[in-house]
Design an enzyme around this catalytic site. Structure first.
Site, PDB file in Angstrom:
ATOM      1  N   HIS A  99      -9.925   1.310   4.743  1.00  0.00           N
ATOM      2  CA  HIS A  99      -8.648   1.560   5.419  1.00  0.00           C
ATOM      3  C   HIS A  99      -8.867   2.583   6.540  1.00  0.00           C
ATOM      4  CE1 HIS A  99      -4.551   2.802   6.215  1.00  0.00           C
ATOM      5  NE2 HIS A  99      -4.180   1.661   5.675  1.00  0.00           N
TER       6      HIS A  99
ATOM      7  N   GLY B  74       2.568  -0.851   4.412  1.00  0.00           N
ATOM      8  CA  GLY B  74       2.639   0.548   4.007  1.00  0.00           C
ATOM      9  C   GLY B  74       4.064   0.990   3.785  1.00  0.00           C
TER      10      GLY B  74
ATOM     11  N   ASN C 248       0.864  -1.186   0.000  1.00  0.00           N
ATOM     12  CA  ASN C 248       0.000   0.000   0.000  1.00  0.00           C
ATOM     13  C   ASN C 248       0.899   1.234   0.000  1.00  0.00           C
ATOM     14  OD1 ASN C 248      -1.896   1.967   0.421  1.00  0.00           O
ATOM     15  ND2 ASN C 248      -2.441   1.306   2.511  1.00  0.00           N
ATOM     16  N   TRP C 249       1.043   1.825  -1.178  1.00  0.00           N
ATOM     17  CA  TRP C 249       1.962   2.965  -1.317  1.00  0.00           C
ATOM     18  C   TRP C 249       1.413   4.239  -0.677  1.00  0.00           C
ATOM     19  CZ3 TRP C 249       3.808   2.773  -7.179  1.00  0.00           C
ATOM     20  CH2 TRP C 249       4.521   1.584  -7.382  1.00  0.00           C
ATOM     21  N   LYS C 250       0.123   4.233  -0.345  1.00  0.00           N
ATOM     22  CA  LYS C 250      -0.514   5.448   0.199  1.00  0.00           C
ATOM     23  C   LYS C 250      -0.105   6.644  -0.657  1.00  0.00           C
ATOM     24  CE  LYS C 250      -0.434   3.317   4.759  1.00  0.00           C
ATOM     25  NZ  LYS C 250      -0.463   3.502   6.200  1.00  0.00           N
TER      26      LYS C 250
ATOM     27  N   SER D  55       2.985  -1.537  10.626  1.00  0.00           N
ATOM     28  CA  SER D  55       4.409  -1.537  10.957  1.00  0.00           C
ATOM     29  C   SER D  55       5.103  -2.871  10.690  1.00  0.00           C
ATOM     30  CB  SER D  55       4.622  -1.083  12.412  1.00  0.00           C
ATOM     31  OG  SER D  55       4.098   0.220  12.569  1.00  0.00           O
TER      32      SER D  55
ATOM     33  N   GLU E  81      -7.240   5.021   7.441  1.00  0.00           N
ATOM     34  CA  GLU E  81      -6.988   6.419   7.053  1.00  0.00           C
ATOM     35  C   GLU E  81      -8.180   6.995   6.285  1.00  0.00           C
ATOM     36  OE1 GLU E  81      -3.101   5.711   5.362  1.00  0.00           O
ATOM     37  OE2 GLU E  81      -2.362   5.287   7.379  1.00  0.00           O
TER      38      GLU E  81
ATOM     39  N   GLY F 202       2.031   2.672  10.858  1.00  0.00           N
ATOM     40  CA  GLY F 202       2.939   3.780  10.583  1.00  0.00           C
ATOM     41  C   GLY F 202       4.017   3.996  11.637  1.00  0.00           C
TER      42      GLY F 202
ATOM     43  N   GLU G 256      -5.820  -4.636  10.711  1.00  0.00           N
ATOM     44  CA  GLU G 256      -4.843  -3.559  10.879  1.00  0.00           C
ATOM     45  C   GLU G 256      -5.192  -2.729  12.115  1.00  0.00           C
ATOM     46  OE1 GLU G 256      -2.702  -2.455   7.029  1.00  0.00           O
ATOM     47  OE2 GLU G 256      -4.523  -1.273   7.077  1.00  0.00           O
TER      48      GLU G 256
HETATM   49  P1  PGA Z   1       2.373   0.731   7.695  1.00  0.00           P
HETATM   50  O1  PGA Z   1       0.923   0.850   7.056  1.00  0.00           O
HETATM   51  O2  PGA Z   1       2.990  -0.528   7.168  1.00  0.00           O
HETATM   52  O3  PGA Z   1       3.087   1.965   7.225  1.00  0.00           O
HETATM   53  O4  PGA Z   1       2.193   0.694   9.175  1.00  0.00           O
HETATM   54  C1  PGA Z   1       0.097  -0.277   6.891  1.00  0.00           C
HETATM   55  C2  PGA Z   1      -1.245   0.167   6.375  1.00  0.00           C
HETATM   56  O5  PGA Z   1      -1.774   1.178   6.846  1.00  0.00           O
HETATM   57  O6  PGA Z   1      -1.805  -0.472   5.465  1.00  0.00           O
END
Ligand code: PGA
Length: 244
Positions: A91, A227, A6-8, A206, A93, A167, A161
């Site tokens: 997600h 991420g 997930n490149w966000k 993470s 976010e 993050g 998640e």
């Molecule tokens: P992260 O994000 O690996 O940066 O913690 C994972 C995600 O939100 O899908």
């Protein structure tokens, strides 16, 4: 394993996006894992439409609408038309920006109706000593699984998640033992919905090259939603190799 990158909005540079895609193709060529990239929509359109490799593509989000007068929305059908086969839905976010369980269900329905496999994200914001987070999680799961048909349920991929673990550094990720317990709990909840017994469960939050192997072994998951560690060629390669 199913490994979803997930490149966000971490990747905002086309040259970098191309390097990551090239690396993903090399890693996927080994055939051990199913590698799915979730780039921002313009990169997804650029890469997925010409993709001849075994890398698959996921939309980072899809619209709750089906089309028409909806400025700025990228629907499930649009994503499917350029070659996406998965869509991340719910997600944290997106939920933090006001997405409700009802909206998440709508998006899952659109994904399924347009031939996309939904990667449904669930997870508690925090852990409380009374373990109320378990009923919170059950609520997120039942909001989507209960209304769906048996066949629809079976097509979902679930990503657990926990928001508190996203993050951060590997030290703040969930422990393999705790993940193992959560996966058992989720399997139990899903077991009460016909058709959902064999749903694939991913972990996200993470994950990095230093903890992925222990999480895979101790967590009993079918893959990962990753991420920040998936947005550098070197760490992405190290992640995949660590579970080979
Ligand atoms: P992260 O994000 O690996 O940066 O913690 C994972 C995600 O939100 O899908």
């Amino acid at each position: 394993m199913l490994i979803v990158a997930n490149w966000k909005a971490y990747v905002e540079d086309e040259a970098k996006a191309k390097r990551l895609y090239a690396a993903a193709k090399r890693l996927a060529a080994g055939g051990r894992h199913e590698i799915v990239l979730a780039p921002a929509a313009p990169y997804l359109g650029e890469f997925a439409s010409a993709n001849r490799s075994s890398v698959a593509f996921a939309a980072q989000d899809i619209s709750e609408t089906t089309g028409g007068a909806a400025t700025g929305e990228v629907t499930a059908a649009i994503n499917e038309s350029v070659g996406a086969t998965y869509a991340i839905v719910g997600h944290s976010e997106r939920r933090a920006k006001g997405e409700t369980d009802a909206m998440v269900l709508e998006k899952v329905r659109h994904a399924l109706a347009n031939g996309l496999t939904p990667i449904l994200c669930v997870g508690e914001r925090e852990r409380d000593p009374e373990a109320k987070y378990l009923s919170f999680l059950r609520g997120q799961l039942s909001a989507v699984f209960e209304p769906l048909s048996l066949k629809e349920r079976s097509r979902i991929v679930l990503a657990y998640e926990p928001v508190w673990a996203i993050g951060k550094g590997a030290a703040e990720a969930i422990t393999p033992a705790d993940l193992g317990e959560m996966v058992l709990y989720i399997r139990k909840v899903l077991g009460s919905y016909k058709g959902a017994g064999k749903v694939r469960i991913l972990y996200g939050g993470s994950v990095d090259p230093s903890n992925i192997r222990a999480l895979a072994v101790g967590g009993g998951v079918d893959g990962f939603l990753i991420g920040h560690a998936s947005t550098e060629v070197q760490s992405f390669g190290a992640l995949v190799k660590a579970v080979n």
